[in-house]
Design a protein around this motif. Structure first.
Motif, PDB file in Angstrom:
ATOM      1  N   GLY A   1       0.809  -1.006   0.639  1.00 17.64           N
ATOM      2  CA  GLY A   1       0.487  -0.238  -0.284  1.00 17.64           C
ATOM      3  C   GLY A   1       0.803   1.642   0.109  1.00 17.64           C
ATOM      4  N   PHE A   2       2.115   0.754   1.424  1.00 19.86           N
ATOM      5  CA  PHE A   2       2.763   2.452   0.732  1.00 19.86           C
ATOM      6  C   PHE A   2       3.062   2.920  -0.462  1.00 19.86           C
ATOM      7  N   LYS A   3       3.680   1.303  -1.092  1.00 19.79           N
ATOM      8  CA  LYS A   3       4.719   1.961  -2.412  1.00 19.79           C
ATOM      9  C   LYS A   3       3.979   2.289  -3.551  1.00 19.79           C
ATOM     10  N   ALA A   4       2.636   2.076  -3.471  1.00 24.57           N
ATOM     11  CA  ALA A   4       1.775   2.560  -4.693  1.00 24.57           C
ATOM     12  C   ALA A   4       0.937   3.773  -4.237  1.00 24.57           C
ATOM     13  N   ALA A   5       1.182   3.994  -2.710  1.00 27.94           N
ATOM     14  CA  ALA A   5       0.491   5.231  -2.615  1.00 27.94           C
ATOM     15  C   ALA A   5       2.133   6.463  -2.855  1.00 27.94           C
ATOM     16  N   ALA A   6       2.956   6.070  -2.730  1.00 27.00           N
ATOM     17  CA  ALA A   6       4.300   7.069  -2.787  1.00 27.00           C
ATOM     18  C   ALA A   6       4.070   6.964  -4.825  1.00 27.00           C
ATOM     19  N   THR A   7       3.725   6.213  -5.611  1.00 26.29           N
ATOM     20  CA  THR A   7       4.179   5.984  -6.436  1.00 26.29           C
ATOM     21  C   THR A   7       3.657   7.360  -7.115  1.00 26.29           C
ATOM     22  N   CYS A   8       2.009   6.878  -6.071  1.00 24.84           N
ATOM     23  CA  CYS A   8       0.811   8.058  -7.186  1.00 24.84           C
ATOM     24  C   CYS A   8       1.331   9.708  -6.926  1.00 24.84           C
ATOM     25  N   VAL A   9       1.830   9.600  -5.547  1.00 22.66           N
ATOM     26  CA  VAL A   9       2.361  11.016  -5.005  1.00 22.66           C
ATOM     27  C   VAL A   9       3.778  11.457  -6.073  1.00 22.66           C
ATOM     28  N   LEU A  10       4.165  10.720  -6.173  1.00 23.94           N
ATOM     29  CA  LEU A  10       5.506  11.358  -6.681  1.00 23.94           C
ATOM     30  C   LEU A  10       5.452  11.556  -8.365  1.00 23.94           C
ATOM     31  N   ARG A  11       3.818  11.293  -8.961  1.00 18.58           N
ATOM     32  CA  ARG A  11       4.057  11.332 -10.355  1.00 18.58           C
ATOM     33  C   ARG A  11       3.474  12.655  -9.938  1.00 18.58           C
ATOM     34  N   GLN A  12       2.963  13.429  -9.131  1.00 18.45           N
ATOM     35  CA  GLN A  12       2.951  14.954  -9.655  1.00 18.45           C
ATOM     36  C   GLN A  12       4.347  15.255  -9.626  1.00 18.45           C
ATOM     37  N   HIS A  13       4.803  16.207 -10.404  1.00 22.18           N
ATOM     38  CA  HIS A  13       6.076  16.834 -11.240  1.00 22.18           C
ATOM     39  C   HIS A  13       6.367  17.885 -10.031  1.00 22.18           C
ATOM     40  N   GLY A  14       7.602  17.973  -9.400  1.00 21.64           N
ATOM     41  CA  GLY A  14       8.050  18.994  -8.342  1.00 21.64           C
ATOM     42  C   GLY A  14       7.353  18.061  -6.720  1.00 21.64           C
ATOM     43  N   THR A  15       7.368  16.806  -6.269  1.00 20.80           N
ATOM     44  CA  THR A  15       6.710  16.557  -4.985  1.00 20.80           C
ATOM     45  C   THR A  15       8.185  15.978  -4.438  1.00 20.80           C
ATOM     46  N   VAL A  16       8.036  16.454  -3.194  1.00 22.59           N
ATOM     47  CA  VAL A  16       9.504  15.788  -2.451  1.00 22.59           C
ATOM     48  C   VAL A  16       8.868  15.106  -1.589  1.00 22.59           C
ATOM     49  N   MET A  17       8.950  13.318  -1.010  1.00 22.11           N
ATOM     50  CA  MET A  17       8.478  12.744   0.374  1.00 22.11           C
ATOM     51  C   MET A  17       9.577  11.965   0.693  1.00 22.11           C
ATOM     52  N   ALA A  18      10.020  12.121   1.880  1.00 20.46           N
ATOM     53  CA  ALA A  18      10.620  11.845   3.260  1.00 20.46           C
ATOM     54  C   ALA A  18      10.014  11.587   4.365  1.00 20.46           C
ATOM     55  N   ALA A  19      10.519  10.700   4.636  1.00 18.22           N
ATOM     56  CA  ALA A  19      10.622  10.299   5.987  1.00 18.22           C
ATOM     57  C   ALA A  19      11.867  10.183   7.416  1.00 18.22           C
ATOM     58  N   ALA A  20      11.871  10.032   8.531  1.00 21.61           N
ATOM     59  CA  ALA A  20      12.733   9.838   9.685  1.00 21.61           C
ATOM     60  C   ALA A  20      11.852   9.278  10.669  1.00 21.61           C
ATOM     61  N   SER A  21      13.292   8.691  11.513  1.00 25.96           N
ATOM     62  CA  SER A  21      12.368   8.089  12.350  1.00 25.96           C
ATOM     63  C   SER A  21      14.090   7.792  13.702  1.00 25.96           C
ATOM     64  N   ASP A  22      13.967   7.970  14.704  1.00 24.99           N
ATOM     65  CA  ASP A  22      15.242   7.710  15.731  1.00 24.99           C
ATOM     66  C   ASP A  22      16.418   8.326  14.801  1.00 24.99           C
ATOM     67  N   SER A  23      17.436   7.542  14.311  1.00 32.69           N
ATOM     68  CA  SER A  23      18.570   8.564  13.697  1.00 32.69           C
ATOM     69  C   SER A  23      18.473   8.530  12.276  1.00 32.69           C
ATOM     70  N   GLN A  24      17.410   7.493  11.874  1.00 34.33           N
ATOM     71  CA  GLN A  24      17.547   7.414  10.435  1.00 34.33           C
ATOM     72  C   GLN A  24      16.919   8.301   9.386  1.00 34.33           C
ATOM     73  N   VAL A  25      16.779   8.791   8.478  1.00 34.67           N
ATOM     74  CA  VAL A  25      16.422   9.557   7.032  1.00 34.67           C
ATOM     75  C   VAL A  25      16.378   9.340   5.479  1.00 34.67           C
ATOM     76  N   VAL A  26      15.431   9.195   5.348  1.00 33.20           N
ATOM     77  CA  VAL A  26      15.126   8.351   3.646  1.00 33.20           C
ATOM     78  C   VAL A  26      14.337   9.748   3.123  1.00 33.20           C
ATOM     79  N   ARG A  27      14.395   9.262   1.688  1.00 34.27           N
ATOM     80  CA  ARG A  27      13.994  10.512   0.682  1.00 34.27           C
ATOM     81  C   ARG A  27      13.392   9.631  -0.243  1.00 34.27           C
ATOM     82  N   ILE A  28      12.263   9.413  -0.819  1.00 35.16           N
ATOM     83  CA  ILE A  28      11.963   8.415  -1.987  1.00 35.16           C
ATOM     84  C   ILE A  28      11.836   9.774  -3.331  1.00 35.16           C
TER      85      ILE A  28
END
Length: 556
Positions: free
Chosen positions: A100-127
């Motif tokens: 579900g998250f992967k499919a939702a992220a795909t739909c969000v990132l198809r919008q031009h210029g969208t930035v998506m990131a997550a953080a927890s404890d000492s870890q950060v990720v940009r998709i």
């Protein structure tokens, strides 16, 4: 480009001192055949927050401002799980496939210029979407840039920057897709059945469906929230392969209605709750699919009058339909009268909720008339008729002592029906082995042979109904004995003819003392009226026909 660009974008989002640890290319690409709307995207992005913070849902926050969307929760989250396909979800979690998250992220990132990131404890990720397609293809995969941070971020943070205003609004209401005490869609509890079925008031004009903690749809014009926690095979089959969320529509709703109708809305008290709540959709003559399913699955023929009056207040009627045109005209006549009284029309299935129908109304009138006929249109025998019955009983006792032995064991009663119609109604009520015998008045006008035949027939019913083996065998034996001893009946026939004259004189005297009111004619059926007319002398009948203009009816 690449992870360096991700690092610079993350600094702009407030993440400083990041160290790149790895970049992973996903097997998920932008060509994945999902095209979810904002509501579905928000639901699946929020799903992880719901599953991982079940005991403290109120602490999940969604904020939207000029910097975008920020979702925070108190529990930490392993960001590696955002990359891998597959699931570690438990039986009570909403997420099942880990997609579900992967499919939702795909739909969000198809919008031009969208930035998506997550953080927890000492870890950060940009998709992000890769800048280059997979070699030899036009497939652009999702890429995960992982960083370590000197600053620890308690709990879990999801950031979406550059999303549309519609996406922001959907995320603000993202937790409404899940069942929890703080859901603003859910009002006070109305009813429950154990820990599986719950009914709540809806805070909106429409109702809502929750199945195993996830909102599956809405209930138009019915402000109730139906919560089902138990797993049902019929619903699971619809969502078993629902990775694209395409079965979250009418098919699941129909299955859901069916389960509730059969398993919860069985008694009239629970039915009254849902019918009363749906008033907005039926008080103007419309129905509702859930109500139709409840009525169809109901084991009851109708509510009691008190419950029906509380809900409908005698202001409605349910439509009746008949294949026969004449019967339909009767129904419409009753319904038109009700309309003039101010009653409003509802679909036929509302009859299961105690709403009157023309069909039932006419049946009640007919049953009442029959009941009155049974009690008023038959009488005890006169003294002359009793003597006539004694003549016939003498024959029956001589020819079939085993039949009379049954009648002699208890009190036997003889009643005279004033018409053939009433006689038929009375005979329908009588069970075999009954010692109650009904005879039509016309029997005492018949010749000896026919009167005796009818008498033998009626008494043979002590062994069964018409067409049964016991009845037919008894009647066959009687016929055989009568034929064998037919010459012994001459004396009985003379006695019958004598008493028949006495009956005729008795009736003539009685009729002379009673004024003719016409009620006797009203009680006659078509067959009886024809029989009566044939008994009239031809000159009298011709005179009646001429004067009544039956031969030459008036032309319109």
């Amino acid at each position: 480009m690449g992870w360096e660009q991700s690092q610079n974008l993350l600094v702009g989002l407030g993440f400083h001192g990041l160290i790149h640890t790895k970049t992973v290319t996903s097997s998920v690409t932008t060509t994945w055949g999902v095209n979810w709307n904002h509501e579905l995207v928000a639901r699946d992005l929020m799903q992880n927050f719901f599953d991982d913070n079940r005991q403290q849902i109120s602490k999940v926050r969604v904020e939207t401002n000029k910097d975008g969307i920020r979702v925070t929760s108190p529990n930490s989250f392993n960001l590696e799980r955002l990359y891998f396909l597959g699931s570690e979800k438990g039986a009570n979690d909403v997420g099942k496939y880990g997609e579900g998250f992967k499919a939702a992220a795909t739909c969000v990132l198809r919008q031009h210029g969208t930035v998506m990131a997550a953080a927890s404890d000492s870890q950060v990720v940009r998709i992000r979407i890769d800048d280059e397609p997979v070699k030899g293809t036009k497939l652009y995969p999702l890429v995960y840039d992982f960083f370590s941070s000197p600053t620890s971020y308690p709990g879990n943070v999801l950031i979406i920057q550059g999303a549309s205003a519609e996406m922001e609004r959907a995320m603000e209401h993202g937790m409404n897709h899940f069942f929890h005490p703080g859901n603003p869609l859910i009002g006070p509890e109305v009813a429950r059945d154990g820990q599986d079925f719950f009914v709540y008031r809806s805070t909106t004009a429409d109702g809502h469906i929750f199945y195993r903690n996830l909102k599956r749809g809405e209930i138009p014009n019915l402000p109730l929230v139906l919560v089902l926690n138990k797993e049902y095979t019929s619903i699971e089959k619809k969502i078993a392969s629902d990775r694209d969320r395409k079965a979250f529509g009418e098919d699941v709703r129909k299955n859901f209605y069916s389960v509730w109708a059969k398993s919860f809305f069985k008694g009239q008290n629970y039915q009254a709750i849902v019918v009363a709540a749906a008033r907005a959709c039926w008080e103007n003559g419309e129905g509702h699919p859930l109500l139709a399913e409840v009525a169809r699955s109901s084991y009851y023929s109708g509510w009691d009058q008190k419950t029906a009056h509380l809900v409908f207040a005698d202001q409605f009627f349910a439509r009746s339909n008949a294949e026969d045109a004449t019967q339909q005209l009767q129904f419409e006549s009753v319904e038109n009268a009700w309309r003039k009284q101010g009653r409003r029309e509802l679909p036929n299935y509302f009859s299961k909720f105690g709403v009157p129908t023309a069909e039932l109304h006419l049946k009640e009138i007919e049953d009442k008339a029959r009941k009155e006929a049974r009690t008023q249109a038959h009488r005890a025998t006169t003294s002359a008729e009793a003597r006539a019955i004694a003549v016939l009983t003498k024959v029956l006792r001589g020819f079939a002592p085993e039949i009379m032995a049954v009648f002699d064991r208890g009190k036997t009663s003889y009643s005279v029906a004033m018409t053939e119609v009433v006689l038929g109604e009375l005979k329908q009520l009588r069970s075999y082995r009954s010692r109650e015998v009904f005879l039509a008045e016309s029997v005492f006008d018949e010749g000896f042979a026919r009167a005796l035949s009818i008498f033998l027939h009626e008494h043979s019913h002590i062994f069964g109904h018409d067409g049964s083996r016991g009845f037919s065998d008894a009647l066959t034996e009687l016929i055989e004995v009568v034929i064998m001893h037919r010459y012994t009946l001459d004396e009985c026939e003379e006695q019958w003819n004598q008493v028949r004259l006495e009956i005729a004189a008795e009736r003539a005297t009685q009729r002379a003392s009673e004024p003719f009111s016409g009620e006797e004619l009203d009680a006659l059926g078509e067959k009886e009226l024809r029989t009566l007319l044939r008994r009239l002398p031809l000159p009298v009948l011709e005179h009646l026909l001429t004067n009544s203009r039956l031969r030459n009816p008036i032309q319109p």
